[in-house]
Scaffold this active site. Structure first.
Site, PDB file in Angstrom:
ATOM      1  N   LYS A   1      27.009  -6.958 -14.442  1.00 53.02           N
ATOM      2  CA  LYS A   1      27.679  -6.183 -15.685  1.00 53.02           C
ATOM      3  C   LYS A   1      27.954  -7.192 -16.515  1.00 53.02           C
ATOM      4  O   LYS A   1      27.917  -8.388 -16.389  1.00 53.02           O
ATOM      5  CB  LYS A   1      29.078  -5.828 -14.961  1.00 53.02           C
ATOM      6  CG  LYS A   1      30.006  -4.966 -15.475  1.00 53.02           C
ATOM      7  CD  LYS A   1      29.306  -3.589 -15.407  1.00 53.02           C
ATOM      8  CE  LYS A   1      30.341  -2.394 -15.382  1.00 53.02           C
ATOM      9  NZ  LYS A   1      29.889  -1.066 -14.548  1.00 53.02           N
TER      10      LYS A   1
HETATM   11  N1  GLU Z   1      28.128   1.615 -16.139  1.00 52.40           N
HETATM   12  C1  GLU Z   1      27.730   2.628 -15.273  1.00 52.40           C
HETATM   13  C2  GLU Z   1      28.209   2.183 -13.842  1.00 52.40           C
HETATM   14  O1  GLU Z   1      29.259   1.612 -13.740  1.00 52.40           O
HETATM   15  C3  GLU Z   1      26.364   2.910 -15.208  1.00 52.40           C
HETATM   16  C4  GLU Z   1      25.483   1.293 -14.911  1.00 52.40           C
HETATM   17  C5  GLU Z   1      23.814   1.611 -14.938  1.00 52.40           C
HETATM   18  O2  GLU Z   1      23.529   2.928 -15.042  1.00 52.40           O
HETATM   19  O3  GLU Z   1      23.304   0.747 -14.796  1.00 52.40           O
HETATM   20  O4  GLU Z   1      27.885   2.656 -12.697  1.00 52.40           O
END
Ligand code: GLU
Length: 425
Positions: A111
């Site tokens: 993240k």
């Molecule tokens: N931000 C989204 C999540 O928390 C998508 C993450 C992604 O597709 O890599 O799952």
């Protein structure tokens, strides 16, 4: 052997660690694996200098945390928000590891984010910031390394700026380094609605498992961004009545049911994509948190973390909660919901439609062959239903809550791969 347990001052990280340790200990996971999986592989902090429209320079702080790449490239979104910090990113990165593992897709977890207030920035300032950030994290991201995606306050436009910057740096087009791109530029049909579609699918599967009809169900949806809006519209398509929706401008409540089509039209013509000024038949404007207190069957918290906490939980009247956001229920909130008999479908199961959709987009980018929206949606629906059943059955057979069941199933897969691969990085 007794191994020390990590704790954190950041509430979200502390919760992520406690949830992990609790499930790992119940599974009888070895202390070696507990030590490996409770640490992150990389925590990167970068400074992002941006020329503002008035000619001044501001230096923003940005982060990318890779919790695990045991199963495959690290995967997870990038958010723009004033509260972003490295510990929050680490907590959310851990959650991504479990989310991808549970979903059965070949990724680890990561993240990132920039501590900034995008609502006060112009498009040009955001573009300069996005490009500078992409260049700063370039050494650790890549199609087979770490694949970021949208998260809070980021979407297709930011992904294009990021991908374009990386492609220019590398001297070739690299579509697979980001997912969540617009359809016109290596994106995938179906990706925009994927998270909300998946969240609603979990809500509908829950009703089905309980022998209830969607047509008789009432729901409330907190947050009307990408996740909340498509959760609400999918529930309406299935026949449910959406009593309340909300965003940062307040709660919009109608006992006759919110006209979701009208709400979509409203935000698309609002300069900041907000519900401000929205109304429909029987609609009443209420306070920010009132959406959480609506008398309904399912509450979908689809905004930020920590919405249902020791202060708000007392007034929650919903029978079931399906977590669209990441970490919307605090551990204190969770304990009280449990006492009240409120069943919670956990975030990394409920909102995994987004990253499963990202996997579909990435697979299409690798092969250079695009699917139809029908193919995309039917595969997504199939996987979401299967994963819901897996966690439901696991919880029933082991007599644990769904959150614990989801953690145990997810940790198991990562631990198996760690064991197979051994400790040499
Ligand atoms: N931000 C989204 C999540 O928390 C998508 C993450 C992604 O597709 O890599 O799952």
């Amino acid at each position: 052997m007794s191994v020390t347990r990590r704790t954190a001052t950041n509430v979200l990280l502390d919760t992520a660690l406690k949830n992990f340790y609790g499930a790992a200990e119940e599974m009888g996971l070895s202390e070696n694996l507990i030590a490996i999986l409770s640490s992150s592989e990389r925590r990167l902090e970068v400074s992002v200098p941006v020329e503002m429209d008035d000619g001044s320079i501001r230096v923003f702080k940005g982060y990318r945390v890779q919790h695990s790449s045991a199963i495959g490239p690290a995967k997870g979104g990038i958010r723009f928000h004033p509260d972003v910090d490295v510990d929050e990113c680490e907590a959310l990165a851990m959650l991504m590891t479990w989310k991808c593992s549970l979903a059965g897709i070949p990724y680890g977890g990561a993240k990132g984010g920039i501590a900034c207030d995008p609502l006060t920035m112009s498009a040009k300032e955001k573009e300069r910031m996005s490009r500078a950030f992409a260049a700063r994290i370039a050494p650790i991201i890549g199609t087979w390394q770490d694949v970021p995606a949208p998260d809070v306050n980021t979407g297709g436009q930011e992904m294009v700026w990021f991908m374009d910057t990386i492609s220019k740096l590398r001297g070739h087009v690299e579509p697979g380094v980001f997912t969540g791109k617009p359809i016109s530029y290596w994106g995938s049909k179906g990706r925009t609605a994927a998270t909300g579609y998946g969240v609603a699918t979990c809500g509908l599967e829950l009703l089905r498992a309980l022998g209830k009809e969607p047509k008789a169900a009432t729901v409330a949806v907190q947050g009307f961004g990408n996740v909340g809006s498509y959760t609400a519209s999918t529930m309406v398509e299935a026949g449910a009545k959406v009593l309340a929706i909300s965003d940062v401008t307040g709660t919009y409540y109608s006992p006759k049911g919110i006209d979701i089509k009208k709400a979509f039209e409203h935000i698309s013509s609002h300069p900041k994509k907000l519900l401000e000024g929205f109304t429909c038949d029987g609609c009443e404007k209420k306070g920010l948190s009132d959406v959480l207190f609506a008398e309904c069957d399912i509450l979908f918290p689809c905004a930020l973390e920590g919405a249902i906490n020791d202060k708000t939980v007392g007034e929650v009247k919903a029978k079931y909660i399906v977590e669209g956001a990441n970490g919307p229920v605090t551990p204190e909130g969770d304990a009280i919901l449990d006492k009240k008999g409120v069943l919670v479908v956990p975030d990394f199961l409920a909102n995994s439609g987004g990253v499963i959709g990202s996997y579909f987009e990435w697979a299409q980018n690798l092969s250079g062959y695009f699917w139809t929206e029908e193919e995309y949606n039917s595969r997504l629906m199939h996987i979401m239903k299967g994963n819901f059943k897996l966690v439901w059955d696991y919880a029933q057979s082991r007599k644990v809550k769904m959150r614990r069941a989801a953690f145990m199933a997810a940790i198991q897969r990562v631990a198996d791969v760690e064991r197979l691969r051994g400790v040499f990085l």
